[in-house]
Design a protein around this motif. Structure first.
Motif, PDB file in Angstrom:
ATOM      1  N   ALA A 284       0.813  -1.211   0.000  1.00 51.18           N
ATOM      2  CA  ALA A 284       0.000   0.000   0.000  1.00 51.18           C
ATOM      3  C   ALA A 284       0.849   1.264   0.000  1.00 51.18           C
ATOM      4  CB  ALA A 284      -0.934   0.003   1.215  1.00 51.18           C
ATOM      5  N   MET A 285       1.904   1.300   0.818  1.00 49.81           N
ATOM      6  CA  MET A 285       2.678   2.541   0.952  1.00 49.81           C
ATOM      7  C   MET A 285       3.564   2.784  -0.266  1.00 49.81           C
ATOM      8  SD  MET A 285       2.797   4.946   3.144  1.00 49.81           S
ATOM      9  CE  MET A 285       3.747   6.419   3.489  1.00 49.81           C
ATOM     10  N   MET A 286       4.412   1.813  -0.596  1.00 47.29           N
ATOM     11  CA  MET A 286       5.269   1.981  -1.771  1.00 47.29           C
ATOM     12  C   MET A 286       4.455   1.790  -3.047  1.00 47.29           C
ATOM     13  SD  MET A 286       8.095   2.644  -3.211  1.00 47.29           S
ATOM     14  CE  MET A 286       8.097   2.755  -4.994  1.00 47.29           C
ATOM     15  N   GLY A 287       3.585   0.787  -3.050  1.00 47.34           N
ATOM     16  CA  GLY A 287       2.833   0.484  -4.254  1.00 47.34           C
ATOM     17  C   GLY A 287       1.906   1.599  -4.684  1.00 47.34           C
ATOM     18  N   VAL A 288       1.284   2.278  -3.726  1.00 48.11           N
ATOM     19  CA  VAL A 288       0.337   3.350  -4.059  1.00 48.11           C
ATOM     20  C   VAL A 288       1.027   4.708  -4.016  1.00 48.11           C
ATOM     21  CG1 VAL A 288      -1.858   4.452  -3.502  1.00 48.11           C
ATOM     22  CG2 VAL A 288      -1.593   1.985  -3.204  1.00 48.11           C
ATOM     23  N   TYR A 289       1.455   5.141  -2.838  1.00 50.25           N
ATOM     24  CA  TYR A 289       2.015   6.485  -2.716  1.00 50.25           C
ATOM     25  C   TYR A 289       3.396   6.599  -3.355  1.00 50.25           C
ATOM     26  CZ  TYR A 289      -1.828   7.414   0.496  1.00 50.25           C
ATOM     27  OH  TYR A 289      -3.064   7.581   1.042  1.00 50.25           O
ATOM     28  N   GLY A 290       4.189   5.533  -3.278  1.00 52.01           N
ATOM     29  CA  GLY A 290       5.509   5.571  -3.895  1.00 52.01           C
ATOM     30  C   GLY A 290       5.417   5.662  -5.413  1.00 52.01           C
ATOM     31  N   MET A 291       4.632   4.769  -6.012  1.00 47.36           N
ATOM     32  CA  MET A 291       4.472   4.791  -7.474  1.00 47.36           C
ATOM     33  C   MET A 291       3.803   6.083  -7.928  1.00 47.36           C
ATOM     34  SD  MET A 291       5.825   1.956  -8.527  1.00 47.36           S
ATOM     35  CE  MET A 291       6.200   0.273  -7.995  1.00 47.36           C
ATOM     36  N   PHE A 292       2.857   6.571  -7.138  1.00 43.83           N
ATOM     37  CA  PHE A 292       2.178   7.830  -7.455  1.00 43.83           C
ATOM     38  C   PHE A 292       3.164   8.999  -7.446  1.00 43.83           C
ATOM     39  CE2 PHE A 292      -0.114  11.481  -5.334  1.00 43.83           C
ATOM     40  CZ  PHE A 292      -0.633  12.002  -6.514  1.00 43.83           C
ATOM     41  N   ALA A 293       4.045   9.038  -6.434  1.00 43.59           N
ATOM     42  CA  ALA A 293       5.040  10.112  -6.345  1.00 43.59           C
ATOM     43  C   ALA A 293       5.982  10.084  -7.548  1.00 43.59           C
ATOM     44  CB  ALA A 293       5.834   9.984  -5.044  1.00 43.59           C
ATOM     45  N   ILE A 294       6.381   8.879  -7.958  1.00 45.14           N
ATOM     46  CA  ILE A 294       7.266   8.753  -9.128  1.00 45.14           C
ATOM     47  C   ILE A 294       6.546   9.218 -10.385  1.00 45.14           C
ATOM     48  CG2 ILE A 294       8.527   7.129 -10.583  1.00 45.14           C
ATOM     49  CD1 ILE A 294       8.968   5.429  -8.044  1.00 45.14           C
ATOM     50  N   ALA A 295       5.253   8.885 -10.505  1.00 44.77           N
ATOM     51  CA  ALA A 295       4.473   9.305 -11.677  1.00 44.77           C
ATOM     52  C   ALA A 295       4.404  10.824 -11.769  1.00 44.77           C
ATOM     53  CB  ALA A 295       3.062   8.707 -11.614  1.00 44.77           C
ATOM     54  N   VAL A 296       4.126  11.481 -10.647  1.00 41.67           N
ATOM     55  CA  VAL A 296       4.045  12.946 -10.640  1.00 41.67           C
ATOM     56  C   VAL A 296       5.408  13.558 -10.959  1.00 41.67           C
ATOM     57  CG1 VAL A 296       3.566  14.972  -9.211  1.00 41.67           C
ATOM     58  CG2 VAL A 296       2.118  12.950  -9.024  1.00 41.67           C
ATOM     59  N   TRP A 297       6.471  12.951 -10.397  1.00 47.66           N
ATOM     60  CA  TRP A 297       7.825  13.452 -10.655  1.00 47.66           C
ATOM     61  C   TRP A 297       8.169  13.341 -12.138  1.00 47.66           C
ATOM     62  CZ3 TRP A 297      11.773  16.264 -10.355  1.00 47.66           C
ATOM     63  CH2 TRP A 297      13.044  15.869 -10.774  1.00 47.66           C
ATOM     64  N   LEU A 298       7.856  12.199 -12.765  1.00 47.61           N
ATOM     65  CA  LEU A 298       8.183  12.009 -14.177  1.00 47.61           C
ATOM     66  C   LEU A 298       7.329  12.898 -15.077  1.00 47.61           C
ATOM     67  CD1 LEU A 298       8.735   8.137 -14.377  1.00 47.61           C
ATOM     68  CD2 LEU A 298      10.451   9.958 -14.305  1.00 47.61           C
ATOM     69  N   TYR A 299       6.082  13.152 -14.686  1.00 48.39           N
ATOM     70  CA  TYR A 299       5.242  14.087 -15.442  1.00 48.39           C
ATOM     71  C   TYR A 299       5.869  15.477 -15.433  1.00 48.39           C
ATOM     72  CZ  TYR A 299       1.284  17.042 -16.697  1.00 48.39           C
ATOM     73  OH  TYR A 299       0.477  17.979 -17.299  1.00 48.39           O
ATOM     74  N   THR A 300       6.323  15.899 -14.263  1.00 50.08           N
ATOM     75  CA  THR A 300       6.974  17.207 -14.139  1.00 50.08           C
ATOM     76  C   THR A 300       8.265  17.239 -14.941  1.00 50.08           C
ATOM     77  OG1 THR A 300       6.069  17.397 -11.892  1.00 50.08           O
ATOM     78  CG2 THR A 300       7.852  18.887 -12.477  1.00 50.08           C
ATOM     79  N   LEU A 301       9.080  16.213 -14.770  1.00 49.63           N
ATOM     80  CA  LEU A 301      10.380  16.165 -15.435  1.00 49.63           C
ATOM     81  C   LEU A 301      10.227  16.130 -16.955  1.00 49.63           C
ATOM     82  CD1 LEU A 301      13.344  16.064 -14.470  1.00 49.63           C
ATOM     83  CD2 LEU A 301      13.268  13.589 -14.761  1.00 49.63           C
ATOM     84  N   ARG A 302       9.190  15.438 -17.428  1.00 45.90           N
ATOM     85  CA  ARG A 302       8.968  15.347 -18.885  1.00 45.90           C
ATOM     86  C   ARG A 302       8.710  16.720 -19.492  1.00 45.90           C
ATOM     87  NH1 ARG A 302       9.409  15.046 -23.366  1.00 45.90           N
ATOM     88  NH2 ARG A 302       8.643  13.552 -24.902  1.00 45.90           N
ATOM     89  N   ASN A 303       8.100  17.600 -18.706  1.00 52.21           N
ATOM     90  CA  ASN A 303       7.758  18.929 -19.211  1.00 52.21           C
ATOM     91  C   ASN A 303       8.897  19.935 -19.097  1.00 52.21           C
ATOM     92  OD1 ASN A 303       5.036  18.493 -20.041  1.00 52.21           O
ATOM     93  ND2 ASN A 303       4.422  18.439 -17.901  1.00 52.21           N
ATOM     94  N   ILE A 304       9.863  19.670 -18.224  1.00 50.39           N
ATOM     95  CA  ILE A 304      10.931  20.663 -18.020  1.00 50.39           C
ATOM     96  C   ILE A 304      12.274  20.206 -18.595  1.00 50.39           C
ATOM     97  CG2 ILE A 304       9.826  21.567 -15.944  1.00 50.39           C
ATOM     98  CD1 ILE A 304      11.888  20.110 -14.258  1.00 50.39           C
TER      99      ILE A 304
END
Length: 416
Positions: A284-304
């Motif tokens: 739950a912690m790594m699988g949900v919030y961890g993967m979610f945090a990586i997704a948001v980070w990569l979305y941001t990084l893809r744009n900058i």
């Protein structure tokens, strides 16, 4: 913070200064609280142990002074988000629309953390444990779940994978489930604190309902992604979407299935706090919030980051490494040991399953030793992500707008 201007249409002036203040407050908070926890546990802070050291409450270790800094930091974060989305809030006529839901869920994060201040060293254990679980279950598993679904919904709308209408519908479903079952759902934690037994039964049933909406939302997005892929449409956010899919899968498996497994009172009576609990916790912690945090980070990084610094192949390897490693931790290590421990508790009593003799068994030791294999696979994914991110940060696009200038963004504030 990155997404706020995409909603508001402009980056407010001096927003960067506020972000820097928040960043250094985070550094002070983490460094100071960890030092304080260590000194407090060693008894080196005298009568100031509760204020600057270790509160003695599992999962809410940081001292009261550090809790205040954390709360202030969340308020600064809320102010930053509000400044970014303020114009978007004005444009959105529906007070229950997507941007308003983003703002409401942001308010809830510092608001519900207030439960951490409702006890002190003299509070009865039943009441202090009650409020502790408000933080662990309702704040982390409830409020953050809603916030995550709102942000994921926003990202999916930005990536043209779902409509605003279907996203808002899913969010209302999530809010209904949270408000209808979230508080009662805390009850499945109320072992050993003197609460009435009825809350354990009710809590185990209601807490099982909280994982459904996110899964449905990402399934809809996946169908749209498949249509775009089959149609030959260029989709620049593949890596982000892979990790959002991972989030949804682990939300269903880690938070859902493994949560159901240990929530039922008959199971929890023999299992509470054993190896099946971290099996659920890892998923739950790594699988949900961890993967979610990586997704948001990569979305941001893809744009900058510049296009030439981007490589989806390495990110796909990282995604598979993290998922395979996490799967191995949970299903090859923690779950088997947990079932052996549950069997021991059922046959010999709970105490026997927590005795050192249980962990010294050859079977248990072998399983714990083999844990190194999925851990190594998982760490390989982390290393790839770190190297990829550092490299991308050295190939950033030049800013095209200054603070205060309007941004050419997709307007999701409209009611269309």
């Amino acid at each position: 913070i990155y997404a706020a201007p995409l909603v508001g249409g402009r980056e407010p002036k001096r927003q960067g200064l506020l972000v820097d203040i928040l960043f250094w407050a985070l550094i002070v908070l983490v460094g100071g609280s960890m030092a304080g926890e260590w000194l407090g546990a060693k008894g080196l802070l005298g009568n100031n142990w509760f204020l600057f050291g270790h509160q003695g409450m599992e999962y809410i270790e940081l001292g009261r002074f550090w809790q205040v800094i954390l709360a202030l930091g969340m308020l600064i974060w809320l102010f930053i988000v509000f400044r970014g989305i303020k114009s978007g809030l004005k444009r959105e006529s529906d007070k229950g629309g997507l941007i308003h839901l983003l703002f409401y869920s942001s308010i809830a994060i510092p608001l519900f953390y207030g439960a951490a201040f409702f006890f002190n060293p003299g509070t009865n254990i039943t009441m202090s444990d009650f409020w502790r679980w408000w933080i662990i279950h309702l704040w982390v598993e409830g409020i953050f779940e809603v916030f995550a679904v709102v942000v994921i919904g926003f990202l999916l709308v930005q990536m043209n994978l779902v409509t605003k209408k279907s996203t808002v519908r899913t969010l209302y479903f999530q809010l209904t489930i949270l408000l209808g079952s979230g508080v009662i759902g805390i009850g499945h934690h109320y072992y050993y604190n003197g609460s009435s037994e009825v809350w354990i039964g009710l809590g185990s049933v209601f807490s099982c309902l909280e994982v459904i909406p996110l899964t449905l939302l990402v399934l809809e997005a996946y169908e749209q992604y498949k249509m775009m892929k089959d149609g030959g449409h260029h989709f620049p956010y593949k890596a982000t979407f892979w990790f959002l899919i991972s989030t949804a899968i682990w939300n269903l498996v880690g938070a859902g299935v493994l949560g159901f497994l240990i929530n039922l009172p008959a199971v929890s009576y023999f299992e509470h706090g054993q190896f099946l609990t971290p099996a659920h916790g890892h998923g739950a912690m790594m699988g949900v919030y961890g993967m979610f945090a990586i997704a948001v980070w990569l979305y941001t990084l893809r744009n900058i980051a510049k296009k030439e610094a981007w490589n989806d192949k390495w990110l796909k390897i990282a995604c598979w490494s993290l998922n395979i490693g996490l799967f191995g931790m949970v299903f090859i290590n923690l779950l088997p040991v947990g079932f052996l421990q549950l069997k021991k508790a059922f046959e010999g009593g709970y105490w026997s399953s927590r005795a050192p003799e249980f962990l010294k068994q050859d079977t248990v030791q072998t399983l714990l030793t083999w844990r190194a294999v999925p851990d190594t696979i998982f760490l390989a994914g982390i290393v790839i992500l770190v190297i990829f991110s550092i490299r991308a940060l050295f190939h950033l696009r030049k800013p095209t707008h200054q603070e205060g200038e309007a941004l050419p963004v997709k307007d999701i504030a409209s009611d269309e």
